[in-house]
Design an enzyme around this catalytic site. Structure first.
Site, PDB file in Angstrom:
ATOM      1  N   ASP A 310       0.804  -1.163   0.147  1.00 11.89           N
ATOM      2  CA  ASP A 310       0.097   0.096   0.049  1.00 11.89           C
ATOM      3  C   ASP A 310       0.824   1.107  -0.250  1.00 11.89           C
ATOM      4  OD1 ASP A 310      -2.657  -0.576   0.376  1.00 11.89           O
ATOM      5  OD2 ASP A 310      -2.560  -0.583   2.624  1.00 11.89           O
ATOM      6  N   ASP A 593      -5.774  -3.416   3.598  1.00 16.33           N
ATOM      7  CA  ASP A 593      -6.288  -2.985   5.100  1.00 16.33           C
ATOM      8  C   ASP A 593      -8.028  -3.160   4.716  1.00 16.33           C
ATOM      9  OD1 ASP A 593      -6.548  -0.942   2.948  1.00 16.33           O
ATOM     10  OD2 ASP A 593      -5.553   0.393   4.176  1.00 16.33           O
ATOM     11  N   ASP A 597     -10.093  -6.878   0.943  1.00 18.10           N
ATOM     12  CA  ASP A 597      -8.795  -7.397   0.486  1.00 18.10           C
ATOM     13  C   ASP A 597      -8.419  -8.787   1.059  1.00 18.10           C
ATOM     14  OD1 ASP A 597      -7.871  -5.200  -0.676  1.00 18.10           O
ATOM     15  OD2 ASP A 597      -7.342  -4.098   1.082  1.00 18.10           O
TER      16      ASP A 597
HETATM   17  P1  ADP Z   1      -4.725   4.024  -0.628  1.00 12.35           P
HETATM   18  O1  ADP Z   1      -4.209   3.000  -1.434  1.00 12.35           O
HETATM   19  O2  ADP Z   1      -3.850   5.144  -0.853  1.00 12.35           O
HETATM   20  O3  ADP Z   1      -5.044   3.756   0.589  1.00 12.35           O
HETATM   21  P2  ADP Z   1      -7.652   4.045  -0.867  1.00 12.35           P
HETATM   22  O4  ADP Z   1      -8.230   2.882  -1.736  1.00 12.35           O
HETATM   23  O5  ADP Z   1      -7.751   4.177   0.606  1.00 12.35           O
HETATM   24  O6  ADP Z   1      -6.112   4.559  -1.167  1.00 12.35           O
HETATM   25  O7  ADP Z   1      -8.427   5.181  -1.585  1.00 12.35           O
HETATM   26  C1  ADP Z   1      -8.478   5.319  -2.924  1.00 12.35           C
HETATM   27  C2  ADP Z   1      -9.122   6.628  -3.268  1.00 12.35           C
HETATM   28  O8  ADP Z   1     -10.331   6.686  -2.988  1.00 12.35           O
HETATM   29  C3  ADP Z   1      -8.223   7.939  -2.859  1.00 12.35           C
HETATM   30  O9  ADP Z   1      -7.347   8.345  -3.588  1.00 12.35           O
HETATM   31  C4  ADP Z   1      -9.421   8.969  -2.746  1.00 12.35           C
HETATM   32  O10 ADP Z   1      -9.455   9.631  -3.771  1.00 12.35           O
HETATM   33  C5  ADP Z   1     -10.567   8.322  -2.677  1.00 12.35           C
HETATM   34  N1  ADP Z   1     -10.681   7.998  -1.039  1.00 12.35           N
HETATM   35  C6  ADP Z   1     -10.386   7.699  -0.038  1.00 12.35           C
HETATM   36  N2  ADP Z   1     -10.757   7.712   1.320  1.00 12.35           N
HETATM   37  C7  ADP Z   1     -11.848   8.308   1.123  1.00 12.35           C
HETATM   38  C8  ADP Z   1     -13.119   8.874   1.655  1.00 12.35           C
HETATM   39  N3  ADP Z   1     -13.177   8.955   3.178  1.00 12.35           N
HETATM   40  N4  ADP Z   1     -14.061   9.521   1.203  1.00 12.35           N
HETATM   41  C9  ADP Z   1     -14.093   9.768  -0.011  1.00 12.35           C
HETATM   42  N5  ADP Z   1     -13.158   9.186  -0.850  1.00 12.35           N
HETATM   43  C10 ADP Z   1     -11.900   8.504  -0.340  1.00 12.35           C
HETATM   44 MG    MG Z   2      -6.309   3.407   2.237  1.00  8.17          MG
END
Ligand code: ADP
Ligand code: MG
Length: 870
Positions: A310, A593, A597
């Site tokens: 990640d 996480d 997953d």
């Molecule tokens: P990472 O691999 O960085 O953990 P995530 O899967 O958590 O990525 O998030 C993917 C995308 O979803 C982020 O780049 C963001 O644009 C969007 N995102 C993440 N958290 C939130 C949230 N709580 N509310 C809205 N959009 C979110």
């Molecule tokens: Mg994340």
């Protein structure tokens, strides 16, 4: 996946629902007991010890002891019984220690729940939960007890651990749900109906507690080794029996000798030493904040060749800071510290930026709160940063209205929407939000790219004003709600990389491990961060999840290189990536996480979950839990895994080496047709195996990781590989055997004995004492030689393994006892050798070291030649 297509009760607290008072909760806890599953009915201690005394090898030994007694060799009988008991007790102690270590590690796993008590939210230990408590659950949570849902929004529950059915079951208001299952979608609140031993899970656990888990690959490999050695031992014994008969020894004596040989050659103490060494490895990993959920993972970790990690929180600090807001009115820069309310603000469009911030905040639950004078994030750090941003722009505490509806964030949607009054607030990844906008989106497109290219996480904010009353919209399906939006702006968030992560990535590379970033974030953001921390490989490859080839072979070929970035990746794609890399022979460690997953973590050879920020689902599926979420911890665990594997190699080499020396006297005796006397008796061999050898072997199993553990490529090899065989059977073993026989012969021929003459028993005993001493001293040198497979002991420092020093002291004391205490020595069939015997015996130390050094040098030269020829 669609959410919100089921009717649901409003999320807000129904009036009067305050939860239990802490007073009542305390009383209930005292009367019903803690919310823990009853411990599986444990096999009593004495039964477990008995099991160690009655397994296959032990039974063989008992039979041997009985035969020895009947055959009129009471000493041998007693000796074998001592062997069985010492080994059984030893194995038992190791098993108990390993068991305790595993239990202690399990207790470190986080197990907190959020409950409503006294009218507000509290985080308590799951064990403190009582019937009547109101628990708050989010997607990914493990249900801490049996509950009845009092509110549910788009909920489904994975009940496979109870029913075996893998499809998630939708749940609604008033439905029951069971402890131990997982909420995989939506959010829920529930009233606890049963805890601990009254839950459905406890009933099932009671049914299944009798079954044992299937053996793991390592156990099977070890069993294979032990069987192989046992087979060799029995064959040797058979040959020995036949030869003794041929040279005219009465068959009963031959038979007893044969049994003795077999007994001596079987390494009964090996398995428990392995278990202990794995448990010690797990313990050391826990000290580095890495929890393994099964002991065998310690060994698998060591052979990891590919890490898919990640970004957020693992490579970066997950301390988000909103530094830019882009609106139609221009770009506003915000410079503030942490999650506090103060900031320097410059640029254009402050009012528009405030609108963006407040909308984004309405669509968030994470908050920045002041605790003990310090502003910290509660909930999602990104949402807390948005909260802080609102405070900075507003200059005061923003108010908050209770939402009517929430469409939660998940890894597929990558956005979150909240209905407040009749306004729908939406925030999320730009590619997810902007296409839903009917106006305002176009103007923002360029800004997304330029912000992301600077390494900022970009969040698009949009909203929609619905006509009528809030009540008209409470049951609005998500697809209906999230359309025709108005884009209001972009928020750029900065998440600083973890400090030492660059060095750790370099270390992983040095160890021949490839590292890829798998993130849900925007490709440009991910690429910029990858470059900043030095993860990006020479190919500069950033692939989007949706662009990954459908063909698994091509997928593997594309990703099988160092420093690839896969952005906007979905959990399914992670699963495919793990499979594709494994198909190319990689041992894959994959972090995760999120709720979805689980499959990818299970597929990976090492599934890695986050202890701080991850979900229960991910932790349940993982082999390794990072208590600090830090990438460096994965590499530290790999290092420890490699060290543990090497340790198993070390004591295996050590154990087998003296088997060669023990066998040699019998071989020579047999080859000479019984003309040359037996240098070592069966009792002496037993004294070596369970007396002098035991502690050094354990000490080798506790060897700390060497400095160079991470400076060589990973190797996937069998425990009993060619290299080990060569070292044991062609290098150290024969040397030790040769010197032992030399010591024996020197004393024997020194007394004037010549072939064909009768043996003087006193001379024979002191000659045998010399041989015995030579083997013990040779093993002493072997122990030091086994500390490294490549370097001689003096390069490593003689005093760097303290346990080994103590073990050597014990070994020498035992030697003195076996030789100088007449009662013991006589039983073993030996006596103190003359000075010349000692002299030759002592050459075993330099002898073994010199041969080992020569071999290591030769090997190194060979390797260099092979390297050069490439
Ligand atoms: P990472 O691999 O960085 O953990 P995530 O899967 O958590 O990525 O998030 C993917 C995308 O979803 C982020 O780049 C963001 O644009 C969007 N995102 C993440 N958290 C939130 C949230 N709580 N509310 C809205 N959009 C979110
Ligand atoms: Mg994340």
């Amino acid at each position: 996946m669609s959410l919100g297509n089921q009717p649901s009760a409003p999320l807000s607290t129904s009036p009067g629902v305050e939860g239990l008072s802490s007073e009542t909760a305390r009383e209930l806890l005292a009367s019903v007991g803690p919310n823990v599953l009853p411990a599986a009915r444990k096999v009593p201690q004495w039964r477990r010890l008995l099991a160690e005394l009655t397994h296959f090898f032990a039974l063989m030994l008992w039979a041997a002891a009985a035969l020895a007694y009947i055959g009129g060799m009471p000493q041998l009988c007693v000796a074998i019984i001592i062997v069985v008991i010492v080994n059984g007790v030893f194995a038992h102690i190791q098993q108990e220690r390993a068991q305790h270590a595993a239990e202690r590690l399990q207790n470190l796993l986080p197990a907190d729940v959020t409950v409503r008590r006294d009218g507000s939210l509290h985080t308590i230990k799951a064990s403190q939960l009582v019937p009547g408590d109101l628990v708050i659950l989010a997607a990914g949570d493990r249900l801490p007890a049996d509950i009845r849902l009092t509110s549910a929004s788009g909920c489904s529950v994975d009940e496979s651990m109870l029913t075996g059915e893998s499809a998630a079951v939708p749940k609604d208001w008033n439905d029951p749900a069971w402890g131990g299952t997982f909420l995989v979608n939506g959010e829920a609140e529930g009233l606890v109906t049963a805890t601990g031993s009254n839950t459905k899970l406890a009933a099932i656990a009671a049914l299944t507690s009798g079954t044992t888990s299937p053996p793991t690959p390592l156990t099977m490999e070890l069993r294979r080794i032990v069987r192989l050695i046992a087979f060799v031992a029995l064959s040797v014994a058979g040959v020995f029996f036949v030869v003794s008969l041929l040279v005219g020894i009465v068959w009963r004596d031959s038979f007893l000798f044969a049994i003795g040989v077999a007994v001596a050659l079987i390494p009964e103490g090996l398995l428990p030493t392995v278990t202990l060494s794995l448990a010690m490895g797990a313990q050391r990993m826990a000290e580095r904040q890495a929890l393994v959920r099964n002991l065998e993972a310690v060994e698998t970790l060591g052979s990891t060749t590919f890490i898919c990690t990640d970004k957020t929180g693992t490579l970066t600090q997950n301390r988000m800071n909103a530094v830019e807001v882009h609106t139609a009115e221009g770009l506003l820069g915000i410079q503030g510290d942490g999650y506090g309310p103060n900031a320097r603000i410059e640029g254009q469009g402050r009012d528009a930026a405030l609108t963006v911030a407040l909308s984004a905040r309405a669509a968030s639950q994470g908050r920045a709160v002041q605790r003990a004078g310090e502003w910290t994030a509660v909930g999602d750090p990104m949402e807390a940063a948005i909260d802080a941003l609102s405070r900075r722009l507003l200059g005061s505490e923003p108010g908050l209205e209770e939402p009517e509806r929430r469409f939660a964030f998940d890894a597929f949607r990558r956005r979150e929407s909240v209905l407040v009054g009749t306004t729908l607030h939406v925030k999320g990844a730009p590619e997810s939000v902007l296409p839903l906008c009917s106006h305002g989106a176009h103007e923002l497109a360029d800004a997304v790219e330029s912000m992301a290219a600077r390494g900022l996480r970009v969040i698009a904010v949009a909203r929609r004003q619905l006509p009528g009353k809030p009540a008209d919209w409470v049951n609005l399906p998500v697809e209906e709600a999230e359309r025709g939006l108005e884009a209001v702006g972009l928020i750029g968030l900065h998440d600083p990389p973890r400090q030492d992560v660059g060095d750790v990535i370099a270390a992983a590379r040095g160890a021949g491990i490839r590292v890829a970033m798998m993130t849900g974030d925007h490709p440009s953001t991910a690429g910029a961060i990858a470059r900043e921390i030095g993860l990006m490989g020479p190919d500069n490859l950033v692939v989007q999840g949706s662009d990954l080839p459908d063909d698994n072979q091509m997928l593997g070929a594309l990703l099988d290189r160092d420093g690839v970035v896969v952005s906007r990746v979905s959990p399914e794609q992670k699963l495919r990536v793990a499979k594709a890399l494994q198909a190319r022979g990689h041992v894959v460690a994959m972090t995760g996480d999120g709720v979805n997953d689980g499959p990818a973590l299970r597929q990976a050879d090492i599934g890695v979950a986050m202890g701080l920020s991850g979900t229960d689902v991910a932790r349940e599926a993982a082999d390794l839990v990072l208590l600090d979420d830090h990438f460096a911890t994965i590499v530290a665990a790999i290092e420890q895994g490699r060290a543990t594997y090497s340790n198993i190699h070390r004591f295996l080499t050590y154990h087998l080496t003296d088997n060669v020396a023990e066998l040699a006297p019998f071989v020579i005796w047999a080859l000479s047709g019984g003309q040359f006397p037996l240098a070592l008796g069966v009792l002496q061999i037993l004294a070596l195996d369970i007396g002098t050898d035991l502690l050094p072997a354990l000490a080798l199993g506790a060897e700390p990781p060497g400095k160079r553990v991470l400076q060589r490529p990973p190797e996937k090899r069998h425990l009993l590989d060619r290299r080990l065989m060569v070292r044991v059977f062609a290098v150290m073993g024969p040397t030790e055997a040769l010197i032992a026989m030399a010591a024996f012969s020197t004393v024997l021929f020194g007394s004037g004995w010549a072939r064909g003459e009768a043996w003087n028993p006193a001379v024979l005993m002191s000659a045998s004492g010399a041989a015995f001493a030579a083997v013990v001293l040779g093993q002493l040198a072997t122990a030091f030689a086994c500390r490294s497979a490549t370097a001689p002991p003096w390069k490593q420092g003689w005093f760097t393994n303290h346990l080994l020093l103590w073990a050597v002291v014990a070994e020498l004391s035992a030697l003195a006892l076996f030789i100088f205490v007449p009662a013991v020595a006589t039983i073993l069939g030996q006596a103190p050798p003359p000075a010349v015997g000692w002299l030759v015996a002592f050459t075993a130390i330099p002898g073994v070291l010199a041969v080992d050094w020569l071999y290591k040098r030769l090997r190194r030269r060979n390797n260099a030649r092979v390297e050069a020829a490439r």
